[in-house]
Motif scaffolding. Sequence first.
Motif, PDB file in Angstrom:
ATOM      1  N   ILE A  97       8.690  24.739   0.276  1.00 40.62           N
ATOM      2  CA  ILE A  97       7.314  24.973  -0.127  1.00 40.62           C
ATOM      3  C   ILE A  97       6.474  23.759   0.271  1.00 40.62           C
ATOM      4  O   ILE A  97       6.943  22.619   0.214  1.00 40.62           O
ATOM      5  N   VAL A  98       5.258  24.032   0.705  1.00 37.70           N
ATOM      6  CA  VAL A  98       4.303  22.979   1.054  1.00 37.70           C
ATOM      7  C   VAL A  98       3.144  23.079   0.074  1.00 37.70           C
ATOM      8  O   VAL A  98       2.537  24.149  -0.066  1.00 37.70           O
ATOM      9  N   VAL A  99       2.847  21.985  -0.609  1.00 37.69           N
ATOM     10  CA  VAL A  99       1.874  21.987  -1.694  1.00 37.69           C
ATOM     11  C   VAL A  99       0.782  20.958  -1.415  1.00 37.69           C
ATOM     12  O   VAL A  99       1.071  19.836  -0.988  1.00 37.69           O
ATOM     13  N   ASP A 100      -0.467  21.355  -1.674  1.00 32.25           N
ATOM     14  CA  ASP A 100      -1.612  20.442  -1.554  1.00 32.25           C
ATOM     15  C   ASP A 100      -2.256  20.280  -2.929  1.00 32.25           C
ATOM     16  O   ASP A 100      -2.782  21.247  -3.496  1.00 32.25           O
ATOM     17  N   ILE A 132       0.820  -1.214   0.000  1.00 35.96           N
ATOM     18  CA  ILE A 132       0.000   0.000   0.000  1.00 35.96           C
ATOM     19  C   ILE A 132       0.856   1.267   0.000  1.00 35.96           C
ATOM     20  O   ILE A 132       0.622   2.176  -0.808  1.00 35.96           O
ATOM     21  N   PRO A 133       1.877   1.403   0.872  1.00 33.18           N
ATOM     22  CA  PRO A 133       2.707   2.616   0.807  1.00 33.18           C
ATOM     23  C   PRO A 133       3.382   2.792  -0.544  1.00 33.18           C
ATOM     24  O   PRO A 133       3.440   3.912  -1.082  1.00 33.18           O
ATOM     25  N   ALA A 134       3.900   1.687  -1.119  1.00 33.60           N
ATOM     26  CA  ALA A 134       4.549   1.775  -2.428  1.00 33.60           C
ATOM     27  C   ALA A 134       3.537   2.178  -3.494  1.00 33.60           C
ATOM     28  O   ALA A 134       3.847   2.954  -4.408  1.00 33.60           O
ATOM     29  N   ARG A 135       2.316   1.661  -3.376  1.00 37.52           N
ATOM     30  CA  ARG A 135       1.261   2.001  -4.329  1.00 37.52           C
ATOM     31  C   ARG A 135       0.922   3.485  -4.254  1.00 37.52           C
ATOM     32  O   ARG A 135       0.727   4.149  -5.277  1.00 37.52           O
ATOM     33  N   GLU A 136       0.855   4.020  -3.030  1.00 36.07           N
ATOM     34  CA  GLU A 136       0.547   5.436  -2.855  1.00 36.07           C
ATOM     35  C   GLU A 136       1.647   6.327  -3.416  1.00 36.07           C
ATOM     36  O   GLU A 136       1.383   7.394  -3.973  1.00 36.07           O
ATOM     37  N   ILE A 137       2.893   5.876  -3.284  1.00 33.22           N
ATOM     38  CA  ILE A 137       4.005   6.654  -3.834  1.00 33.22           C
ATOM     39  C   ILE A 137       3.952   6.647  -5.361  1.00 33.22           C
ATOM     40  O   ILE A 137       4.192   7.677  -6.007  1.00 33.22           O
ATOM     41  N   ARG A 138       3.628   5.492  -5.948  1.00 31.89           N
ATOM     42  CA  ARG A 138       3.489   5.442  -7.410  1.00 31.89           C
ATOM     43  C   ARG A 138       2.360   6.353  -7.872  1.00 31.89           C
ATOM     44  O   ARG A 138       2.465   7.029  -8.909  1.00 31.89           O
ATOM     45  N   LYS A 139       1.279   6.383  -7.112  1.00 29.34           N
ATOM     46  CA  LYS A 139       0.164   7.278  -7.422  1.00 29.34           C
ATOM     47  C   LYS A 139       0.617   8.731  -7.373  1.00 29.34           C
ATOM     48  O   LYS A 139       0.273   9.546  -8.248  1.00 29.34           O
ATOM     49  N   ALA A 140       1.401   9.068  -6.353  1.00 29.12           N
ATOM     50  CA  ALA A 140       1.901  10.437  -6.216  1.00 29.12           C
ATOM     51  C   ALA A 140       2.838  10.798  -7.355  1.00 29.12           C
ATOM     52  O   ALA A 140       2.749  11.896  -7.923  1.00 29.12           O
ATOM     53  N   ASN A 141       3.724   9.873  -7.726  1.00 29.33           N
ATOM     54  CA  ASN A 141       4.645  10.136  -8.834  1.00 29.33           C
ATOM     55  C   ASN A 141       3.886  10.398 -10.128  1.00 29.33           C
ATOM     56  O   ASN A 141       4.214  11.320 -10.885  1.00 29.33           O
ATOM     57  N   LYS A 142       2.861   9.584 -10.376  1.00 26.31           N
ATOM     58  CA  LYS A 142       2.073   9.751 -11.599  1.00 26.31           C
ATOM     59  C   LYS A 142       1.347  11.087 -11.607  1.00 26.31           C
ATOM     60  O   LYS A 142       1.278  11.767 -12.632  1.00 26.31           O
ATOM     61  N   ALA A 143       0.791  11.471 -10.455  1.00 25.25           N
ATOM     62  CA  ALA A 143       0.043  12.724 -10.375  1.00 25.25           C
ATOM     63  C   ALA A 143       0.947  13.939 -10.549  1.00 25.25           C
ATOM     64  O   ALA A 143       0.575  14.909 -11.207  1.00 25.25           O
ATOM     65  N   CYS A 144       2.124  13.895  -9.970  1.00 26.60           N
ATOM     66  CA  CYS A 144       3.021  15.056 -10.008  1.00 26.60           C
ATOM     67  C   CYS A 144       3.751  15.188 -11.338  1.00 26.60           C
ATOM     68  O   CYS A 144       3.995  16.306 -11.813  1.00 26.60           O
ATOM     69  N   ARG A 145       4.125  14.059 -11.913  1.00 18.61           N
ATOM     70  CA  ARG A 145       5.039  14.062 -13.053  1.00 18.61           C
ATOM     71  C   ARG A 145       4.530  14.928 -14.200  1.00 18.61           C
ATOM     72  O   ARG A 145       3.386  14.864 -14.590  1.00 18.61           O
ATOM     73  N   GLY A 146       5.422  15.765 -14.726  1.00 18.35           N
ATOM     74  CA  GLY A 146       5.086  16.596 -15.873  1.00 18.35           C
ATOM     75  C   GLY A 146       5.353  18.072 -15.633  1.00 18.35           C
ATOM     76  O   GLY A 146       5.925  18.468 -14.614  1.00 18.35           O
ATOM     77  N   TRP A 147       4.920  18.877 -16.588  1.00 16.44           N
ATOM     78  CA  TRP A 147       5.131  20.328 -16.555  1.00 16.44           C
ATOM     79  C   TRP A 147       3.926  21.025 -15.922  1.00 16.44           C
ATOM     80  O   TRP A 147       2.780  20.671 -16.190  1.00 16.44           O
ATOM     81  N   TRP A 148       4.224  22.042 -15.128  1.00 16.44           N
ATOM     82  CA  TRP A 148       3.200  22.838 -14.457  1.00 16.44           C
ATOM     83  C   TRP A 148       3.525  24.314 -14.600  1.00 16.44           C
ATOM     84  O   TRP A 148       4.684  24.693 -14.757  1.00 16.44           O
ATOM     85  N   VAL A 149       2.491  25.149 -14.541  1.00 12.62           N
ATOM     86  CA  VAL A 149       2.662  26.598 -14.432  1.00 12.62           C
ATOM     87  C   VAL A 149       2.310  26.997 -13.005  1.00 12.62           C
ATOM     88  O   VAL A 149       1.237  26.635 -12.501  1.00 12.62           O
ATOM     89  N   ALA A 164       5.777  11.397  -0.051  1.00 10.21           N
ATOM     90  CA  ALA A 164       5.288  10.269   0.749  1.00 10.21           C
ATOM     91  C   ALA A 164       3.935  10.548   1.393  1.00 10.21           C
ATOM     92  O   ALA A 164       3.186   9.620   1.692  1.00 10.21           O
ATOM     93  N   ASP A 165       3.599  11.838   1.621  1.00 11.18           N
ATOM     94  CA  ASP A 165       2.330  12.182   2.258  1.00 11.18           C
ATOM     95  C   ASP A 165       1.326  12.762   1.266  1.00 11.18           C
ATOM     96  O   ASP A 165       0.453  13.541   1.631  1.00 11.18           O
ATOM     97  N   PHE A 166       1.493  12.392  -0.015  1.00  9.87           N
ATOM     98  CA  PHE A 166       0.582  12.866  -1.050  1.00  9.87           C
ATOM     99  C   PHE A 166      -0.863  12.641  -0.623  1.00  9.87           C
ATOM    100  O   PHE A 166      -1.183  11.608  -0.041  1.00  9.87           O
ATOM    101  N   PRO A 167      -1.782  13.608  -0.891  1.00  7.79           N
ATOM    102  CA  PRO A 167      -1.686  14.739  -1.830  1.00  7.79           C
ATOM    103  C   PRO A 167      -0.983  15.982  -1.293  1.00  7.79           C
ATOM    104  O   PRO A 167      -0.977  17.009  -1.959  1.00  7.79           O
ATOM    105  N   ARG A 168      -0.392  15.920  -0.105  1.00  6.64           N
ATOM    106  CA  ARG A 168       0.468  17.017   0.340  1.00  6.64           C
ATOM    107  C   ARG A 168       1.917  16.633   0.075  1.00  6.64           C
ATOM    108  O   ARG A 168       2.343  15.526   0.421  1.00  6.64           O
ATOM    109  N   VAL A 169       2.668  17.522  -0.563  1.00  7.83           N
ATOM    110  CA  VAL A 169       4.084  17.274  -0.805  1.00  7.83           C
ATOM    111  C   VAL A 169       4.888  18.459  -0.283  1.00  7.83           C
ATOM    112  O   VAL A 169       4.390  19.587  -0.203  1.00  7.83           O
ATOM    113  N   ILE A 170       6.112  18.174   0.076  1.00  5.58           N
ATOM    114  CA  ILE A 170       7.008  19.200   0.626  1.00  5.58           C
ATOM    115  C   ILE A 170       8.274  19.229  -0.221  1.00  5.58           C
ATOM    116  O   ILE A 170       8.887  18.187  -0.473  1.00  5.58           O
ATOM    117  N   SER A 171       8.640  20.398  -0.653  1.00  2.10           N
ATOM    118  CA  SER A 171       9.800  20.544  -1.525  1.00  2.10           C
ATOM    119  C   SER A 171      10.794  21.542  -0.932  1.00  2.10           C
ATOM    120  O   SER A 171      10.403  22.614  -0.459  1.00  2.10           O
TER     121      SER A 171
END
Length: 256
Positions: free
Chosen positions: A186-189, A97-114, A163-170
Motif C-alpha cells: 500500500i502507498v499512503v500520502d 536532518i534525515p533523522a529529524r524527518e524520520i522522527r517527525k514521521a514516526n510521531k505523525a504515524c504512531r497510534g490507532w487509525w480507522v 523515510a519519504d514521509f509524508p508518503r509511506v509505503i507498507s
Amino acid sequence: MSDWTKKINYWHLLLFFAAWVAFFGGLYWFLSLSNLITLNGRNDLNYWDSLYLSLITSLTASDISYSIAGPAKIAVSAQLLGGVLLAGLAVHVLISIPAREIRKANKACRGWWVERYKLADGPYIYNFTLFTGDGAITNKDGENFDPGGSMDGTTYTGRTNVADFPRVISVYNNKEEQEGFDEGVIVVDFTADPEGEYTSYTGCCYDGKYGKRDVFSGRKILDPNTIRQLSKNTASSGLKKKAIRALYPGAVFRDK
C-alpha cells in the motif's frame, strides 16, 4: 549541539554562508583602502575582488595574488576559524536532518487509525490499524471490522517505510484468507490539518493476488477511551462502530 540546531535546515545554512561571505567581502574591501590588502601589488580592489577573497577564505583555500598585512591577517584568521566551525555545523545539520524527518514521521504515524475501503461489489469495509515503532522501518498491524461480513475479525501485519514521509509505503500480509486481499503493497500520502497535525491520509492498495484496489482513506483516532480499549483488545463492537462513525459520519455496516 544545542536544541536550536534542530531548527536549522538547508536554506538556513545557505543563507548564513552567503551572508558570511558578503560580510567579510565588505570588510576586506574596506581594509584594502588602507593598503592592508592588495591584489598583485595594487590596493584599488573592487568589491568583487574582495568578495572572491572572502569566498576562497571561507572554503579554507588561498590565492597568492593577494597580499595580507597587519590587522587584515586577524580578519582572515577569524574567517578561517569561523569557516571551520561553520563546516562542522553544516555536517551536523546535514546528518541530523534525515533523522529529524524520520522522527517527525514516526510521531505523525504512531497510534490507532480507522481505514475505509470500498469493495468493488460490496459496501465500505473498515479496519483498525496501529502504527508502532521508531526508525525508518515501522510496523503497521491491524484488524478488519466487517460485522456481518466474511472479513470481520481477520487480521494483517505490515512493515512500513517512512523515510519519504509524508508518503509511506507498507508491505502487508493477511494472516487469514480474506475477501479481496492477500498480500501486497500500500502507498499512503498523509495530510496535515490547519494546525500542522497529521490526522488523515489517502492511499492505494496493490494486492499480489487481486491486483490494484480502489483508493482508501485513513483517519486518526484521538479519543482516549477508544485508544485505551483498542490497546487492551477489549473494544466492543458497539464502541468500534461509534469510533468509526465519529470519523466517518453516516457509516453503515452489513449487520445493519
